[in-house]
Design an enzyme around this catalytic site. Structure first.
Site, PDB file in Angstrom:
ATOM      1  N   ALA A 108     -18.383 -12.960 -45.946  1.00 53.42           N
ATOM      2  CA  ALA A 108     -19.232 -13.429 -44.849  1.00 53.42           C
ATOM      3  C   ALA A 108     -18.363 -14.092 -43.784  1.00 53.42           C
ATOM      4  O   ALA A 108     -17.235 -14.500 -44.052  1.00 53.42           O
ATOM      5  CB  ALA A 108     -20.295 -14.398 -45.361  1.00 53.42           C
ATOM      6  N   PHE A 109     -18.907 -14.219 -42.574  1.00 53.01           N
ATOM      7  CA  PHE A 109     -18.078 -14.647 -41.444  1.00 53.01           C
ATOM      8  C   PHE A 109     -17.544 -16.061 -41.584  1.00 53.01           C
ATOM      9  O   PHE A 109     -16.554 -16.419 -40.961  1.00 53.01           O
ATOM     10  CB  PHE A 109     -18.858 -14.493 -40.118  1.00 53.01           C
ATOM     11  CG  PHE A 109     -19.636 -15.711 -39.702  1.00 53.01           C
ATOM     12  CD1 PHE A 109     -20.924 -15.928 -40.155  1.00 53.01           C
ATOM     13  CD2 PHE A 109     -19.074 -16.640 -38.844  1.00 53.01           C
ATOM     14  CE1 PHE A 109     -21.644 -17.057 -39.765  1.00 53.01           C
ATOM     15  CE2 PHE A 109     -19.784 -17.777 -38.445  1.00 53.01           C
ATOM     16  CZ  PHE A 109     -21.071 -17.984 -38.917  1.00 53.01           C
ATOM     17  N   LYS A 110     -18.191 -16.879 -42.423  1.00 53.50           N
ATOM     18  CA  LYS A 110     -17.740 -18.264 -42.542  1.00 53.50           C
ATOM     19  C   LYS A 110     -16.307 -18.359 -43.064  1.00 53.50           C
ATOM     20  O   LYS A 110     -15.616 -19.340 -42.806  1.00 53.50           O
ATOM     21  CB  LYS A 110     -18.703 -19.045 -43.415  1.00 53.50           C
ATOM     22  CG  LYS A 110     -20.040 -19.245 -42.708  1.00 53.50           C
ATOM     23  CD  LYS A 110     -20.995 -20.133 -43.455  1.00 53.50           C
ATOM     24  CE  LYS A 110     -22.266 -20.353 -42.643  1.00 53.50           C
ATOM     25  NZ  LYS A 110     -23.089 -19.121 -42.547  1.00 53.50           N
ATOM     26  N   ASP A 111     -15.844 -17.322 -43.765  1.00 52.94           N
ATOM     27  CA  ASP A 111     -14.457 -17.320 -44.244  1.00 52.94           C
ATOM     28  C   ASP A 111     -13.453 -17.443 -43.100  1.00 52.94           C
ATOM     29  O   ASP A 111     -12.405 -18.062 -43.257  1.00 52.94           O
ATOM     30  CB  ASP A 111     -14.142 -16.014 -44.984  1.00 52.94           C
ATOM     31  CG  ASP A 111     -14.801 -15.945 -46.353  1.00 52.94           C
ATOM     32  OD1 ASP A 111     -14.958 -16.996 -47.001  1.00 52.94           O
ATOM     33  OD2 ASP A 111     -15.136 -14.826 -46.787  1.00 52.94           O
ATOM     34  N   MET A 114     -13.368 -21.108 -42.258  1.00 56.50           N
ATOM     35  CA  MET A 114     -13.043 -21.935 -43.430  1.00 56.50           C
ATOM     36  C   MET A 114     -11.616 -21.734 -43.903  1.00 56.50           C
ATOM     37  O   MET A 114     -10.963 -22.670 -44.338  1.00 56.50           O
ATOM     38  CB  MET A 114     -13.958 -21.593 -44.600  1.00 56.50           C
ATOM     39  CG  MET A 114     -15.293 -22.198 -44.617  1.00 56.50           C
ATOM     40  SD  MET A 114     -15.420 -23.964 -44.578  1.00 56.50           S
ATOM     41  CE  MET A 114     -17.199 -24.064 -44.770  1.00 56.50           C
TER      42      MET A 114
END
Ligand SMILES: *Cc1c(COP(=O)(O)O)cnc(C)c1O
Length: 470
Positions: A108-111, A114
């Site tokens: 997911a794009f949060k990687d 993060m």
């Protein structure tokens, strides 16, 4: 670059300082005192850069207190496990291009943000000679992205609360299979809000917070916003690679939105000089933001009024990053921000309908809503047209993007997750069982490590005291 508060009550601080903070001391959000404007010539010189090199340039504009070579080393490390392009683009017909933001470890794009945050947190903590114990609550994506980014890092631990029996098999496997000593998963008897309330209770206890060096890495974290703005530069560069006349060539972006974090990064990129015509906000049935951008009235909803949808990472009815946009909308006048949030506290909404034409005219933001039926139909139509399987959040984006496509303006839709995470909805949409890779099959079968707790605050405190890195 220095950072100030949207509510005017914080003396300017550096990137390293805002990195470790949640809300500003006055209850506002940290914002850049000014965003630099990147010239068309400089943008052209960035065309030859790899993604990690570009990330060092863009993040370097925010993190002016960290030596450039250190930032470059961190962006190389952050994106080492991604494919070469890090963020690949692919066309799906009808003038639309998907910008692949889900190539990281949790799909997911949060990687993307993060993974950088993990690097820079470890770096800053080491420089300051201190430690941080992250406490968070998750119903899925954020928790796993934080854990994968911080696993094995020095001077930092993660304790992530999740609701017992409410996560998908995939989400459980992703989080609970981590065996790193500094990662702690606690399954709480209750729902997500019970987890969230426990976090609020402990983080609200000033003494406990200081003693155990509690912190958070939530969506208002400024390092995340900075790292997300990189891919708007990247996507513009890649979308214009083949054009003879690139300077000032405008593209539009559609962003599946919840907390207004991802699209805020696009708003920053636009202000920094990326030629962006429109930022299209796509909401699901929890369409507080669509309502705001259509009517000028912002009316957050309670968690009871928040629907559980098939694009769960957008099931948010209080967009924590919106205040940063409003700050610019009201001419960066903290008094007006304070007044708006005062109205909100008093009457449950504020009304900015007087500024409605500026949303699109001056800021280029438009919006739309996608429902479960839209999501299914969109996944189906993309699949039938031979462009593969897209995830439900991305489908919300594609649905709304189609309503705003303009001739001659490429529409770049941010792909915020991989379909593998949402097998049930994919089955419902196209009747296809997703074929997991060997790697994902292993993940699903791996041994899991999780502590069960009843939701008692004292029990959680004791656990944190025993496991904090001090
Ligand atoms: C977090 C998330 C979103 C929403 O992003 P915001 O920055 O909160 O607007 C959309 N899609 C997916 C898959 C997510 O994980």
């Amino acid at each position: 670059m220095q950072f100030i508060s949207t509510r005017g009550g914080m003396s300017p601080v550096s990137f390293s300082e805002v990195l470790l903070e949640g809300l500003a001391p006055d209850g506002g959000l940290a914002v850049p005192d000014a965003l630099p404007r990147i010239s068309a010539e400089t943008l052209e010189t960035w065309r030859a850069l790899t993604y990690p090199q570009l990330a060092a340039e863009v993040i370097g504009l925010f993190a002016t207190d960290i030596p450039r070579e250190d930032i470059a080393r961190m962006t190389e490390a952050a994106y080492a496990e991604f494919p070469d392009a890090v963020v690949p683009l692919r066309t799906i017909g009808g003038g639309l291009t998907l910008v692949g933001l889900s190539e990281g470890p949790t799909l997911a794009f949060k990687d993307l943000a993060m993974q950088f945050l993990g690097q820079v947190l470890e770096y800053v903590l080491e420089k300051k000679g201190t430690t941080l114990n992250i406490l968070g609550a998750t119903s899925g994506d954020t928790g796993s992205a934080a854990e994968y980014a911080l696993r094995g890092k020095q001077g930092v631990s993660v304790t992530m609360l999740s609701p017992q029996g409410r996560m998908s098999d995939f989400q459980r496997a992703q989080m609970y299979s981590l065996q790193d000593e500094n990662i702690h998963n606690i399954a709480i008897e209750g729902v997500f809000d019970d987890c969230q309330n426990l976090v609020k209770e402990l983080a609200g206890d000033v003494d406990f917070k200081r003693e155990t060096r509690l912190g958070a890495v939530n969506s208002i974290n400024l390092a995340r916003i900075a790292a997300q703005s990189v891919y708007y530069f990247w996507a513009w560069l890649r979308a214009t690679d083949a054009l003879p006349e690139r300077e000032g060539f405008e593209v539009s972006f559609t962003v599946p939105s919840g907390n207004f974090g991802n699209i805020l990064s696009g708003f920053f990129a636009k202000q920094m000089g990326v030629p962006i015509r429109r930022l299209v906000l796509a909401a699901n049935e929890n369409n507080v933001l669509d309502e705001y951008f259509r009517t000028g009235i912002y009316r957050p909803r309670s968690s009871d009024e928040t629907l559980a949808t098939s694009s769960p990472s957008m099931d948010i009815s209080k967009a924590s990053n919106l205040e940063r946009f409003i700050f610019d909308l009201v001419g960066r006048d903290p008094q007006r921000v304070v007044a708006a949030w005062g109205e909100l506290a008093e009457q449950g909404f504020f009304d900015m309908s007087a500024d409605l034409d500026r949303f699109t005219g001056e800021f280029g933001i438009v919006s739309g809503t996608s429902t479960h039926a839209d999501r299914l139909a969109t996944i189906r139509s993309v699949h039938e047209a031979g462009f593969g399987i897209i995830d439900p959040h991305t489908a919300d984006g594609v649905k709304v993007a189609r309503d705003y496509v303009e001739d001659g303006v490429p529409m770049l839709v941010l792909e915020t997750a991989k379909p593998e995470k949402f097998a049930e909805t994919i089955r419902e949409a196209i009747g296809v069982e997703i074929d997991y890779s060997d790697e994902l099959r292993e993940l699903l079968a791996a041994p899991q490590r999780v502590v069960d707790q009843s939701g008692d605050a004292a029990e959680l405190r004791a656990y944190i005291q025993a496991h904090a890195v001090l």
